[in-house]
Scaffold this motif. Structure first.
Motif, PDB file in Angstrom:
ATOM      1  N   ARG A 141     -34.767 -24.359  -3.091  1.00 38.89           N
ATOM      2  CA  ARG A 141     -34.582 -22.999  -3.987  1.00 38.89           C
ATOM      3  C   ARG A 141     -35.771 -22.929  -4.908  1.00 38.89           C
ATOM      4  O   ARG A 141     -36.237 -21.788  -5.302  1.00 38.89           O
ATOM      5  CB  ARG A 141     -33.343 -23.071  -4.679  1.00 38.89           C
TER       6      ARG A 141
ATOM      7  N   GLU B 109     -28.774 -20.381   1.303  1.00 43.33           N
ATOM      8  CA  GLU B 109     -27.547 -19.867   0.623  1.00 43.33           C
ATOM      9  C   GLU B 109     -26.320 -20.299   1.704  1.00 43.33           C
ATOM     10  O   GLU B 109     -25.276 -20.748   1.269  1.00 43.33           O
ATOM     11  CB  GLU B 109     -27.438 -18.499   0.416  1.00 43.33           C
TER      12      GLU B 109
ATOM     13  N   LEU C 170     -25.720 -24.076   1.865  1.00 39.13           N
ATOM     14  CA  LEU C 170     -25.097 -24.513   0.647  1.00 39.13           C
ATOM     15  C   LEU C 170     -23.668 -24.087   0.704  1.00 39.13           C
ATOM     16  O   LEU C 170     -22.728 -24.939   0.558  1.00 39.13           O
ATOM     17  CB  LEU C 170     -25.813 -23.829  -0.446  1.00 39.13           C
ATOM     18  N   ASN C 171     -23.305 -22.846   1.388  1.00 38.64           N
ATOM     19  CA  ASN C 171     -21.816 -22.602   1.470  1.00 38.64           C
ATOM     20  C   ASN C 171     -21.217 -23.356   2.388  1.00 38.64           C
ATOM     21  O   ASN C 171     -19.785 -23.556   2.201  1.00 38.64           O
ATOM     22  CB  ASN C 171     -21.723 -21.032   1.629  1.00 38.64           C
TER      23      ASN C 171
ATOM     24  N   ARG D 237     -27.752 -20.157  -7.496  1.00 37.74           N
ATOM     25  CA  ARG D 237     -26.530 -19.238  -7.380  1.00 37.74           C
ATOM     26  C   ARG D 237     -25.197 -19.786  -7.403  1.00 37.74           C
ATOM     27  O   ARG D 237     -24.234 -19.226  -7.938  1.00 37.74           O
ATOM     28  CB  ARG D 237     -27.004 -18.571  -6.253  1.00 37.74           C
ATOM     29  N   ASP D 238     -25.160 -21.087  -6.962  1.00 39.46           N
ATOM     30  CA  ASP D 238     -23.794 -21.738  -7.005  1.00 39.46           C
ATOM     31  C   ASP D 238     -23.093 -22.344  -8.007  1.00 39.46           C
ATOM     32  O   ASP D 238     -22.492 -23.287  -8.205  1.00 39.46           O
ATOM     33  CB  ASP D 238     -23.505 -22.549  -5.530  1.00 39.46           C
TER      34      ASP D 238
ATOM     35  N   HIS E  75     -34.327 -17.868   1.901  1.00 39.83           N
ATOM     36  CA  HIS E  75     -33.447 -17.938   1.213  1.00 39.83           C
ATOM     37  C   HIS E  75     -32.145 -17.762   1.479  1.00 39.83           C
ATOM     38  O   HIS E  75     -31.294 -18.624   1.149  1.00 39.83           O
ATOM     39  CB  HIS E  75     -33.831 -17.121   0.175  1.00 39.83           C
TER      40      HIS E  75
ATOM     41  N   LYS F  61     -31.841 -17.842  -9.194  1.00 38.60           N
ATOM     42  CA  LYS F  61     -32.827 -18.448  -8.583  1.00 38.60           C
ATOM     43  C   LYS F  61     -32.504 -18.029  -7.094  1.00 38.60           C
ATOM     44  O   LYS F  61     -31.391 -18.295  -6.698  1.00 38.60           O
ATOM     45  CB  LYS F  61     -33.107 -19.678  -8.632  1.00 38.60           C
ATOM     46  N   PRO F  62     -33.291 -17.564  -6.413  1.00 40.49           N
ATOM     47  CA  PRO F  62     -34.566 -16.970  -6.609  1.00 40.49           C
ATOM     48  C   PRO F  62     -34.663 -15.482  -7.103  1.00 40.49           C
ATOM     49  O   PRO F  62     -33.685 -14.907  -6.736  1.00 40.49           O
ATOM     50  CB  PRO F  62     -35.537 -17.071  -5.354  1.00 40.49           C
TER      51      PRO F  62
ATOM     52  N   GLN G   9     -20.304 -14.105   0.863  1.00 38.73           N
ATOM     53  CA  GLN G   9     -21.224 -14.756   1.858  1.00 38.73           C
ATOM     54  C   GLN G   9     -21.095 -14.009   3.123  1.00 38.73           C
ATOM     55  O   GLN G   9     -21.999 -13.572   3.943  1.00 38.73           O
ATOM     56  CB  GLN G   9     -21.287 -16.084   1.848  1.00 38.73           C
TER      57      GLN G   9
END
Lengths: 229, 521
Positions: B298, B339, B342-343, A82-83, B335, A102-103, B401
């Motif tokens: 992921r 995310e 990661l952010n 995604r990133d 998941h 993904k996913p 986000q």
């Protein structure tokens, strides 16, 4: 019909899940676990659609796309995290048709496959008629008119051009860069403000709620897509 | 260390000594005058001898008043013993009056000038020695390796220069006095010892509330050491050792205290700098590790989510369906966690420069809703948006986000048949966009409200499944919004049951003006 779909993916679990999903829907599966194998199989097997993971171990996904594009116009759907927006944009600009983040779920995957299939049909049929429609929204390419629920919609020449480009690529992700090039020319640069403003104006005409679009959706950081269903 | 720091100013003799010296000089001069007189020298020579005597008196006693007194005394002595008629105060020759007056005036001027020169010399000498003392102190302080050494040098220097008993008491980083401090007694013992800090709390308060240059207690004068970010400590000098009314002395003390404060401040700054540099390296390493792990998670997650979905389609047994759903929702939760992490690592990495671009919030809301719908299709989220179109600088992915986290949070606390909505307002006066995410759930408990944005806080209720992950999600919202210069608040709705999260995105100095569109229908 029993289309051959090539999946280039090095992770076994994802590979088997994609395989299963495709077989379940009646497609034939060809698998490749690296870029070289993918290019070879795309050439040799009778591949209709390709699903390509951008993180293959042996070569850059863009290279695979470019090499395949030299010989074939088969729809290519890339798979990426995604990133990794720039990776997606680069892949789309290199000739990929669509992407999956993904996913993803089997539903998403099949939706993308169906879009790709329709593209195939369109390629075969070429653009026979002078018009195209997506649900209530219809464009008349000869008369250069747009209709929403059978009523003519007043759009500016720029908005028409934008819609025309989307209708030529129904279901496909169009990168911001490619839209700007089509509308303003190559020399315009990467300033997205005018496009965002144009898009906002168009959405206020075709969407019930511009913040919950039903026709043209935003792919953040990448571009836009005209949903076909 | 104390070898080259010390008093260099010659001191005034005591009053008694001064008087003895003056009388001696006076007697000597009178004797010489008498000899001159016997030898038949003119009286003017006697006058000159007396004038010399005045000069010597002022010079050696350093007292102007003595000069004044002996000016008058010599004039009368001369009149009484040496002028005709002798041994009377009367005078035959009126010329003598001129001699007396001239003598007196000359004597006065001599004593005035001499004492002034002396005072200036004394002052200059004192200043010089002060400057030397401060320079010495500063030089020694530059070499100091730690705060202990700074304190040690400070008490030695100040103690030696001022000949006082002196202590150096530090306040720690939080502004509290340390438990003990170094104290050095004055000559002759010059003993260094550690004293216990008495009434630390009161001392802290007194120094923080101080409006004068120093604070006084029964035993000490306390001079605060001021640093860039607050009080670093105090230099305390025994009350009995100094005359606080002496301006010069006060000035000297302040100069020395300032030098010490500067040294402590510099030392703390360097220490902090090293510390924070180490922290940054550590933090970056941690973030990189976290990012690498999250990325790797992921891939199997894609397999789990995809496979469980297929599995779900094949199940007939209701129990198996339920179990598979659970796998799916756990994988979904994992998941969203990935995310968010990661952010978060992204913000920490780009802390200084977010990738802000003019964005249309409506596009981001649309995309966020689309993604939430992906894992919670049973919810329909309403959006109310102003008709006018506005571009606001932001990092689209991060704001997306925030919206996803707020919507996920709302979903967790709201049943599907209730409303969740997003309200957007353009506040052109404050030049910001205000976004509210409202739900009709159970609301936020009063005890959770103050901590809701705290990292890793999950509400203390015994509903672990519901609370799970909320902490990180909301903490990330706050981090992201703050990085955009906006604010974020949580509250319970006033109009009905449910919670409301409000955040703002300023477009301050940017020049994107709102646009209005016609709807074309």
């Amino acid at each position: 019909m029993n289309q051959n779909i090539l999946t280039a993916e090095d992770d076994l679990q994802i590979q088997s899940f994609i395989d299963y999903a495709l077989k379940h829907e009646g497609y034939s599966c060809i698998t490749a676990s690296n870029g070289e194998e993918a290019i070879r199989k795309a050439r040799e097997e009778n591949t209709a659609i390709m699903i390509l993971d951008l993180g293959l171990p042996d070569m850059d996904g863009k290279e695979v796309i470019r090499t395949v594009r030299l010989e074939s116009q088969m729809p290519i759907i890339v798979v990426s995290a995604r990133d990794r927006e720039s990776e997606k944009i680069a892949a789309l600009d290199a000739g990929a048709d669509d992407y999956l983040t993904k996913p993803f779920s089997a539903t998403e995957l099949m939706a993308r496959i169906r879009v790709a299939e329709r593209h195939l049909k369109n390629q075969i049929r070429q653009e026979d008629s002078g018009g195209s429609e997506v649900r209530e929204l219809r464009i008349d390419l000869n008369k250069r008119l747009v209709y929403l629920a059978e009523k003519e919609l007043h759009v500016t020449p720029m908005e028409y051009q934008l819609l025309e480009y989307f209708f030529q690529n129904i279901g496909k992700v169009l990168t911001t860069k490619s839209i700007i090039e089509v509308l303003w020319g190559k020399g315009y640069g990467s300033d997205t403000q005018a496009l965002r403003s144009l898009m906002a104006g168009l959405r206020r005409k075709i969407e019930k709620n511009p913040a919950k679009p039903e026709y043209i959706i935003t792919e953040i950081g990448v571009g836009y897509r005209l949903l076909d269903q | 260390m104390s070898d080259n720091i010390g008093p260099a100013v010659s001191r005034k003799p005591g009053r008694f000594t001064a008087l003895l010296i003056s009388l001696g000089i006076f007697a000597g001069a009178s004797f010489v005058g008498y000899l001159f007189h016997i030898m038949g020298f003119p009286d003017t020579n006697v006058v000159v001898v007396y004038l010399l005597a005045i000069l010597l008196i002022v010079w050696s006693t350093k007292r102007f008043l003595y000069g004044l007194f002996f000016s008058v005394a010599t004039t009368f002595t001369f009149n009484y013993f040496f002028s005709e008629p002798r041994f009377t105060l009367s005078v035959n020759d009126p010329n003598y009056y001129i001699t007396f007056v001239t003598m007196l005036v000359t004597a006065l001027i001599t004593s005035i000038l001499t004492s002034r020169i002396q005072r200036e010399a004394h002052h200059a000498q004192k200043k010089e020695s002060e400057i030397r003392a401060i320079n010495n102190l500063t030089n020694h302080l530059t070499d100091a390796r730690d705060a202990e050494e700074i304190a040690d040098i400070a008490v030695r220097s100040i103690g030696d220069v001022l000949e006082v008993s002196v202590g150096c008491l530090y306040f720690d980083e939080t502004g509290n006095p340390e438990n003990t401090y170094i104290f050095r007694t004055k000559r002759p013992e010059q003993r260094e010892l550690r004293r216990r800090t008495e009434k630390a709390e009161e001392l802290r308060w007194r120094i923080n509330e101080l409006r004068t240059p120093y604070d006084e207690t029964d035993e000490f004068y306390d001079f605060p050491l001021y640093g860039k970010d607050g009080t670093l400590g105090i230099i305390r000098i025994a009350r009995e050792d100094i005359d606080i009314e002496d301006r010069d002395l006060q000035e000297l003390i302040h100069s020395m205290v300032d030098s010490v404060a500067m040294a402590v401040d510099r030392f703390r700054f360097i220490r902090q700098e090293i510390h924070s540099r180490e922290e940054i390296v550590k933090e970056r390493y941690r973030a990189n590790l976290l990012r690498a792990i999250s990325h790797d998670i992921r891939t199997p997650l894609t397999g789990i989510i995809g496979t469980s979905e297929i599995l779900l389609g094949k199940q007939k047994d209701p129990e198996a369906i339920d179990l598979t759903r659970r796998i799916q929702s756990d994988a979904q939760w994992l998941h969203s966690m990935v995310e968010n992490i990661l952010n978060l690592t992204r913000i920490q990495d780009e802390e200084l420069e977010l990738k802000k671009q003019p964005e249309a919030l409506e596009e981001i809301i649309g995309s966020a809703i689309e993604r939430v719908r992906g894992h919670a299709p049973q919810y329909d989220i309403d959006v109310e948006f102003p008709e006018e179109f506005l571009l606001v600088p932001m990092d689209a992915k991060l704001i997306e986000q925030v919206l996803i986290n707020l919507m996920d949070n709302a979903i967790k606390h709201t049943p599907p048949d209730r409303q969740i909505r997003i309200l957007v307002e353009n506040d052109s006066k404050a030049r910001l966009q205000r976004i509210r995410v409202q739900d009709e759930g159970d609301g936020i408990s009063e005890e959770d409200l103050p901590y809701i944005f705290e990292k890793f806080y999950t509400s203390g209720s015994n509903k672990p499944y519901f609370a799970r992950g909320v902490g990180l999600g909301l903490a990330i919202c706050e981090t992201i919004i703050h990085a955009h210069g906006g604010t974020i608040h949580a509250r319970n709705r006033a109009d009905k049951q449910g919670a409301e999260f409000e955040f703002t995105l300023p477009y301050g100095g940017e020049t994107y003006e709102p646009e209005h569109f016609d709807r074309g229908r």
